[in-house]
Structure formats: C-alpha cells, structure tokens
Motif scaffolding. Sequence first.
Motif, PDB file in Angstrom:
ATOM      1  N   THR A  25       0.750  -1.045   0.087  1.00  0.00           N
ATOM      2  CA  THR A  25       0.089  -0.140   0.032  1.00  0.00           C
ATOM      3  C   THR A  25       0.752   1.302   0.081  1.00  0.00           C
ATOM      4  O   THR A  25       0.134   2.366   0.118  1.00  0.00           O
ATOM      5  N   ARG A  42      -1.916  -7.208   5.988  1.00  0.00           N
ATOM      6  CA  ARG A  42      -3.082  -7.653   5.566  1.00  0.00           C
ATOM      7  C   ARG A  42      -3.561  -9.064   6.110  1.00  0.00           C
ATOM      8  O   ARG A  42      -4.746  -9.555   6.241  1.00  0.00           O
ATOM      9  N   ALA A  78      -6.936  -0.299  10.741  1.00  0.00           N
ATOM     10  CA  ALA A  78      -5.870   0.365   9.763  1.00  0.00           C
ATOM     11  C   ALA A  78      -5.600   1.672   9.999  1.00  0.00           C
ATOM     12  O   ALA A  78      -6.761   2.402  10.117  1.00  0.00           O
ATOM     13  N   THR A  79      -4.673   2.238  10.063  1.00  0.00           N
ATOM     14  CA  THR A  79      -4.081   3.476  10.070  1.00  0.00           C
ATOM     15  C   THR A  79      -3.027   3.552   8.887  1.00  0.00           C
ATOM     16  O   THR A  79      -2.783   3.095   8.392  1.00  0.00           O
ATOM     17  N   THR A  80      -3.280   5.077   8.736  1.00  0.00           N
ATOM     18  CA  THR A  80      -2.231   5.687   7.515  1.00  0.00           C
ATOM     19  C   THR A  80      -1.331   6.419   8.107  1.00  0.00           C
ATOM     20  O   THR A  80      -1.628   7.730   8.115  1.00  0.00           O
ATOM     21  N   SER A 122       2.695   7.733   1.858  1.00  0.00           N
ATOM     22  CA  SER A 122       1.951   7.125   3.008  1.00  0.00           C
ATOM     23  C   SER A 122       1.812   5.546   2.940  1.00  0.00           C
ATOM     24  O   SER A 122       2.131   5.103   1.388  1.00  0.00           O
ATOM     25  N   THR A 172      -0.331   1.778   4.727  1.00  0.00           N
ATOM     26  CA  THR A 172      -1.400   1.304   5.856  1.00  0.00           C
ATOM     27  C   THR A 172      -0.811   0.337   6.664  1.00  0.00           C
ATOM     28  O   THR A 172       0.222  -0.473   6.291  1.00  0.00           O
TER      29      THR A 172
END
Length: 260
Positions: free
Chosen positions: A152, A182, A200-202, A250, A252
């Motif tokens: 990601t 994941r 989930a944080t970004t 960024s 995930t």
Amino acid sequence: MARMSSTLGAPRPDQASYMLRAAAGDAGRAYKQQMLDLLDVRAGQTVLDAGCGPGTDLPALAERVGGSGTVIGVDRDPAMLRQARERTHGLQRVQIREGDVHDLPVEPGTVDRAKIDRVLMHVADPADALAQLHRATRPGARIGLAEPDWDTLIVDAEDLETSRAFTRYTTAEVVRNATVGRSLARLAVQAGFHVETVLATTPVFRDFHEADHMLGLGRNMGKAIAEDHIDRSRGDRWFAGLSQGPFYASFTLVSVICSR
C-alpha cells in the motif's frame, strides 16, 4: 536542527535509532498508545513484548503492571538488548531475555498479555511466530499485533509508473513478508486466537527528508537501479524530483487485537 543529507543508495541507518525514530513520530505514538489501551494491561499481570527491539514500549508496560506484575522483553539482537537494558535500568519488574520469536524463552501458558509490533514482516515464518505466542499465553490472554502492508506504499511523483515500480520492488525484494499486515487476522485465527478488533491507520509523510529516512526512498531506489529493476536515468530523475515542491507519501499499518 540540521537536516540529514538524502543520497540515492545511502546505507541503511542504525536499526535501533531507526526504530526509536519511527516510534517517536505522530503516527508511531498514536498506534502504540491505541494498542496499549486495547490490550488492557492490568496490575499484577505478566506481559510479553516479543521482538522488543531497543525497549521502546517496556517502560509503559512496566508502569501498567505495577509492582506486582512482570514485563518480559525478548529480542535476538545483542545491540537491541543492550539498549533495552539501559532503557529499563532500575525497573525491577522488567526482564530482558535474549531469544528468537520462533523459540520464545518463556514458559508455556504463563503470559497474560503479549504484543509483537513490526516484527512479523522480518521473520522466517510468521505463522510459526504466532504459534509460539499461542504456546506462551494462558487462556483468556490478550494479544496485540501490528504490521505494515508495504503493497500500500504510495509516493506522489509526476512519474507515477516509477513510483509504482518502487513499491513493487519494495514489496518483492526489500521486505521479507511485505504484505503480512493484511494477513494478520487470518494468521491469528489459524494460530488459535479469537480476533476481536482489526484497525488500519495511515501514516502520512509530508517531509521529504523524514520519508527518505523512514521509507528508504533513496536507499531502496539505489538498490532497485543496481539490480536492474528500474532504469538508472528514470530512477535518478524520480528521486531528485521528490524534494521539489510539496511531498506526500503514505502506507497502511494494520493492528489486530485478539484473545487466547
């Protein structure tokens, strides 16, 4: 504070300082605090930090278990263990043990809370490491897992295809288990745990120099060029252009809280 130089193909920074810097950022502090809260560590419990690194989280865990609890930090790297011992000097309830997550130096069924944070992406067998956690924990225990999903990773650039090629290289060649984030919930269930929460944080990077340090932009692009995954002139232009104007990158980070 002077900025570090950003160089294509620069060597990887010292691992301990890298981990401490990652934990000290806004995103690092936020997900770590969230995990500690969801683990619900209580006074008198035995808590295991598997792959504790330089001991970043051990003082906070020690504060939560109080004078009657025990915190066990396990790592296989002598340099990490030295820093963990220095960081927890004077904390009587903290034990630092040398060992591997595939063979935890912990008696079976003795742990009330356990965490493994950004470690499974590096290990030989994530499923086996989780089986070790299952062996170490007692019925009713809570376990916290946190891992990035490097598939990601996005880096804004005019040359979108080179950004995509950089992410593909990172996923395929740089990180051993790059997409384990994941898979955390599935692997936890397969290990015998009950999944309670998946988050989930970004983490967002807007400073090029910080992203270069934390994400290995120049370091890994240099490798990708050397290994003929990306054309040199294209890779050089991509990296040089990242520092021009506004920057964005960024990825995930997945956190899973489960019970035994």
